[in-house]
Design an enzyme around this catalytic site. Structure first.
Site, PDB file in Angstrom:
ATOM      1  N   GLU A  81      53.423  67.873  64.736  1.00 60.00           N
ATOM      2  CA  GLU A  81      52.477  66.972  65.162  1.00 60.00           C
ATOM      3  C   GLU A  81      52.037  66.102  64.123  1.00 60.00           C
ATOM      4  O   GLU A  81      51.589  66.471  63.002  1.00 60.00           O
ATOM      5  CB  GLU A  81      51.173  67.827  65.640  1.00 60.00           C
ATOM      6  CG  GLU A  81      51.518  68.954  66.630  1.00 60.00           C
ATOM      7  CD  GLU A  81      51.896  68.547  67.966  1.00 60.00           C
ATOM      8  OE1 GLU A  81      51.844  67.326  68.474  1.00 60.00           O
ATOM      9  OE2 GLU A  81      52.498  69.381  68.936  1.00 60.00           O
ATOM     10  N   CYS A 138      43.702  73.949  68.720  1.00 64.85           N
ATOM     11  CA  CYS A 138      44.687  73.539  67.709  1.00 64.85           C
ATOM     12  C   CYS A 138      44.334  72.123  67.460  1.00 64.85           C
ATOM     13  O   CYS A 138      44.529  71.836  66.211  1.00 64.85           O
ATOM     14  CB  CYS A 138      45.906  73.710  68.389  1.00 64.85           C
ATOM     15  SG  CYS A 138      46.601  75.325  68.489  1.00 64.85           S
ATOM     16  N   HIS A 142      53.618  73.558  66.076  1.00 64.31           N
ATOM     17  CA  HIS A 142      53.539  74.308  67.244  1.00 64.31           C
ATOM     18  C   HIS A 142      54.846  75.163  67.245  1.00 64.31           C
ATOM     19  O   HIS A 142      55.692  74.410  67.052  1.00 64.31           O
ATOM     20  CB  HIS A 142      53.166  73.629  68.530  1.00 64.31           C
ATOM     21  CG  HIS A 142      51.807  73.317  68.870  1.00 64.31           C
ATOM     22  ND1 HIS A 142      51.286  71.917  68.774  1.00 64.31           N
ATOM     23  CD2 HIS A 142      50.734  74.208  68.998  1.00 64.31           C
ATOM     24  CE1 HIS A 142      50.106  72.308  69.284  1.00 64.31           C
ATOM     25  NE2 HIS A 142      49.638  73.495  69.346  1.00 64.31           N
TER      26      HIS A 142
END
Length: 267
Positions: free
Chosen positions: A143, A205, A224
């Site tokens: 991410e 998250c 993730h």
């Protein structure tokens, strides 16, 4: 599962070719939705700080902090924490002056905020890597950024941030100093697909990531991982985390690459 915000883009990296196609794909449902009962350790209790060496870090020490989440809903085993535990056995496999610290965070907005503050004030890590479970994916997602708004789902205590905002007055988007697309291009993990993403969901998250980026001035990352399965074991995910974090540290300049250490020209 909680409804997801529309994603901006995700890009898949082939573990064999190391190429990242520029075609966009939607992020899987369930991104960033890890939840678990409130963790029993107090942030003032040194026992919560690490699997390896309890106690606070010396201010001059160099460390990387890696966090995961625990069981939630029907998922009695959370692959994020299982992977982090495996990583703690392996170590970072790079610069021995960098110490690895592994922690479990609760899915509690207020508690996460308090513990992240403790991490950044007391440990002052080179990099904080947060690992969450993507319940609907078979790939590992790197991410790039955290988002400030859209946190509408309640945590395990029934709390949600006021107006759905992570940090009132904060920027809408915060970026990691790590170029996740470059890490995605360069990393190769056998039997595991790695993908680049610009949208990590709107739950604990993403909330954790945004706050950590803010507190650490961008020196944070969010990964993730898929659920565990017959083809994806905790040990394989732990090794994948090791390889990815090595690449993150090298890409961000926190450690010398093996090429530089060997006196060769870096890529």
């Amino acid at each position: 599962m909680h409804p997801m915000e529309p994603t901006e883009s995700t890009e898949v990296c082939s573990a064999m070719t190391l190429e990242c196609p520029e075609t966009a794909r939607s992020a899987p449902e369930g991104r960033g939705l890890s939840t678990l009962p409130t963790w029993s350790f107090s942030v003032l209790d040194p026992g919560w700080t690490s699997l390896e060496q309890p106690g606070l870090m010396d201010s001059q020490s160099r460390c990387v902090v890696v966090t995961g989440f625990g069981p939630f809903r029907q998922h009695l085993v959370n692959s994020s924490w299982e992977a982090v535990k495996e990583l703690s056995k392996l170590g970072l496999g790079v610069d021995t002056n960098i110490e690895l610290r592994t922690l479990q965070l609760p899915v509690d907005y207020r508690e996460v905020k308090q513990r992240l503050t403790t991490i950044w004030e007391d440990f002052q890590p080179q990099l904080a890597v947060h690992v969450g479970m993507d319940t609907s994916s078979k790939a590992i997602f790197l991410e790039q950024c955290g988002k400030n708004r859209g946190y509408r789902d309640s945590d395990v205590r029934g709390f949600q941030p006021e107006d759905g905002v992570c940090l009132p007055g904060g920027p809408e988007v915060m970026l990691s100093v790590v170029n996740m697309k470059e890490v995605c291009r360069r990393v190769a993990i056998e039997d595991v697909e790695v993908a680049f993403s610009r949208d990590s969901g709107r739950y604990i998250c993403d909330y954790t990531y945004y706050l950590s980026l803010h507190l650490g001035t961008g020196h944070a990352a969010l990964i993730h991982v898929p659920p565990l399965s017959h083809w994806l074991s905790a040990s394989l995910l732990g090794k994948a985390l090791q390889v990815i974090i090595q690449e993150m540290l090298e890409e961000s300049g926190e450690v010398q690459t093996q090429r530089e250490a060997a006196g060769r020209c870096p890529l």
